[in-house]
Design a protein around this motif. Structure first.
Motif, mmCIF file in Angstrom:
data_model
loop_
_atom_site.group_PDB
_atom_site.id
_atom_site.type_symbol
_atom_site.label_atom_id
_atom_site.label_comp_id
_atom_site.label_asym_id
_atom_site.label_seq_id
_atom_site.Cartn_x
_atom_site.Cartn_y
_atom_site.Cartn_z
ATOM 1 N N ALA A 180 5.913 8.512 -7.016
ATOM 2 C CA ALA A 180 6.373 9.805 -6.591
ATOM 3 C C ALA A 180 7.833 10.164 -7.140
ATOM 4 O O ALA A 180 8.051 11.212 -7.555
ATOM 5 C CB ALA A 180 6.179 9.856 -5.220
ATOM 6 N N LEU A 181 8.479 9.007 -6.930
ATOM 7 C CA LEU A 181 9.912 9.187 -7.083
ATOM 8 C C LEU A 181 10.079 9.311 -8.694
ATOM 9 O O LEU A 181 11.204 9.771 -9.112
ATOM 10 C CB LEU A 181 10.720 7.911 -6.551
ATOM 11 C CG LEU A 181 10.853 7.876 -4.846
ATOM 12 C CD1 LEU A 181 11.638 6.534 -4.622
ATOM 13 C CD2 LEU A 181 11.706 9.309 -4.645
ATOM 14 N N ALA A 222 0.978 -1.196 -0.067
ATOM 15 C CA ALA A 222 0.161 -0.147 0.059
ATOM 16 C C ALA A 222 0.651 1.268 -0.055
ATOM 17 O O ALA A 222 0.477 2.418 -0.431
ATOM 18 C CB ALA A 222 -0.879 -0.198 1.288
ATOM 19 N N ILE A 223 2.075 1.241 0.332
ATOM 20 C CA ILE A 223 3.031 2.328 0.541
ATOM 21 C C ILE A 223 3.738 2.405 -0.493
ATOM 22 O O ILE A 223 4.284 3.631 -1.078
ATOM 23 C CB ILE A 223 3.602 2.313 1.838
ATOM 24 C CG1 ILE A 223 2.529 2.236 2.947
ATOM 25 C CG2 ILE A 223 4.636 3.378 2.120
ATOM 26 C CD1 ILE A 223 3.250 2.053 4.583
ATOM 27 N N LEU A 224 4.654 1.230 -0.925
ATOM 28 C CA LEU A 224 5.771 1.375 -1.844
ATOM 29 C C LEU A 224 5.278 1.703 -3.367
ATOM 30 O O LEU A 224 5.988 2.650 -3.836
ATOM 31 C CB LEU A 224 6.537 -0.022 -1.688
ATOM 32 C CG LEU A 224 7.348 -0.294 -0.571
ATOM 33 C CD1 LEU A 224 7.946 -1.891 -0.709
ATOM 34 C CD2 LEU A 224 8.245 0.792 -0.471
ATOM 35 N N PRO A 225 4.189 1.203 -3.881
ATOM 36 C CA PRO A 225 3.817 1.811 -5.319
ATOM 37 C C PRO A 225 3.561 3.229 -5.197
ATOM 38 O O PRO A 225 4.158 3.733 -6.322
ATOM 39 C CB PRO A 225 2.698 0.778 -5.600
ATOM 40 C CG PRO A 225 2.790 -0.333 -4.875
ATOM 41 C CD PRO A 225 3.438 0.202 -3.331
ATOM 42 N N PRO A 226 2.724 3.994 -4.460
ATOM 43 C CA PRO A 226 2.581 5.238 -4.543
ATOM 44 C C PRO A 226 3.897 6.021 -4.329
ATOM 45 O O PRO A 226 4.445 6.870 -4.761
ATOM 46 C CB PRO A 226 1.855 5.603 -3.358
ATOM 47 C CG PRO A 226 0.885 4.382 -3.196
ATOM 48 C CD PRO A 226 1.964 3.362 -3.400
ATOM 49 N N ILE A 250 -3.471 7.996 -4.319
ATOM 50 C CA ILE A 250 -3.583 7.472 -2.839
ATOM 51 C C ILE A 250 -4.820 6.922 -2.425
ATOM 52 O O ILE A 250 -5.172 5.585 -2.232
ATOM 53 C CB ILE A 250 -2.958 8.760 -1.881
ATOM 54 C CG1 ILE A 250 -1.604 9.061 -1.937
ATOM 55 C CG2 ILE A 250 -3.367 8.088 -0.365
ATOM 56 C CD1 ILE A 250 -1.054 10.252 -1.266
ATOM 57 N N PHE A 251 -5.832 7.911 -2.472
ATOM 58 C CA PHE A 251 -6.989 7.607 -2.112
ATOM 59 C C PHE A 251 -7.998 6.479 -2.802
ATOM 60 O O PHE A 251 -8.379 5.465 -2.230
ATOM 61 C CB PHE A 251 -8.067 8.667 -1.775
ATOM 62 C CG PHE A 251 -7.439 9.586 -0.771
ATOM 63 C CD1 PHE A 251 -7.500 9.175 0.673
ATOM 64 C CD2 PHE A 251 -7.379 11.112 -1.019
ATOM 65 C CE1 PHE A 251 -7.092 9.986 1.556
ATOM 66 C CE2 PHE A 251 -6.929 11.954 0.012
ATOM 67 C CZ PHE A 251 -6.723 11.282 1.346
#
Length: 201
Positions: free
Chosen positions: A17-18, A9-13, A141-142
């Protein structure tokens, strides 16, 4: 029930962004980040979305929705999963609306206080930055978190996921919000050209 790690849930967004940051750095260098350093836009879109969420839902439910979206366990049952998913969909729609509102506010302030036409492109970029931040919140994100909550529900595979609020409305609002400052910019340039023609002997 589909169990998924919190890292998914955290790494793909974060990776996306990177990638966007790397793209900006390659095309414009370090100075390419200047249009995005708009603290007012970040506050109005980010904090505004949270305040609108707080108006519609209790803070405890917002916290549990985010926790269920990120954690491996997910929602305890289908009813809670749908409830949490609707909270996150509301956040996605609200963030785009606030991005559009902030872009319009920035455009109004630009048109009311502009004295040097050479400053129009810079002010226009700042106005569009809020719309960019709102789309990042909504689409990166949402909305993925909303889908993730439904997918981790106990009976997620028994019926297809359905979004009462489709992405079409969000995208239409974003396009309209982006069109207003762009139209204003072209209007200013056209008025400047007319004024220059009239001033010529």
């Amino acid at each position: 029930m589909k169990s998924r790690s919190a890292a998914s849930a955290i790494l793909p967004p974060l990776a996306l962004a990177l990638l966007m940051g790397w793209s900006i750095l390659l095309s414009e260098g370090v100075y390419g980040f200047r249009p995005f350093m708009n603290l007012e836009a970040i506050i109005l879109v980010g904090l505004g979305t949270l305040l609108c969420l707080w108006t519609a839902y209790p803070l405890r439910e917002i916290y549990h929705a985010l926790k269920a979206a990120i954690s491996r366990a997910g929602a305890p049952d289908d009813a809670e999963a749908e409830r949490y998913s609707s909270i996150l969909r509301f956040a996605a729609n609200t963030s785009v609306g606030l991005g559009a509102l902030t872009s319009l506010l920035s455009t109004i302030l630009m048109l009311a206080s502009i004295e040097d036409v050479s400053q129009v492109p810079r002010r226009l970029a700042l106005a569009l930055a809020s719309l960019f931040f709102s789309l990042v919140l909504s689409e990166i994100i949402f909305m993925p978190l909303s889908r993730r909550v439904r997918e981790t529900a106990p009976d997620a595979g028994s019926h297809p996921a359905h979004d009462p609020l489709s992405g079409g409305r969000r995208h239409l609002i974003a396009l309209l919000a982006a069109g207003v400052p762009l139209f204003s910019c072209f209007t200013i340039l056209w008025a400047l050209e007319v004024a220059l023609r009239q001033s010529r002997p």
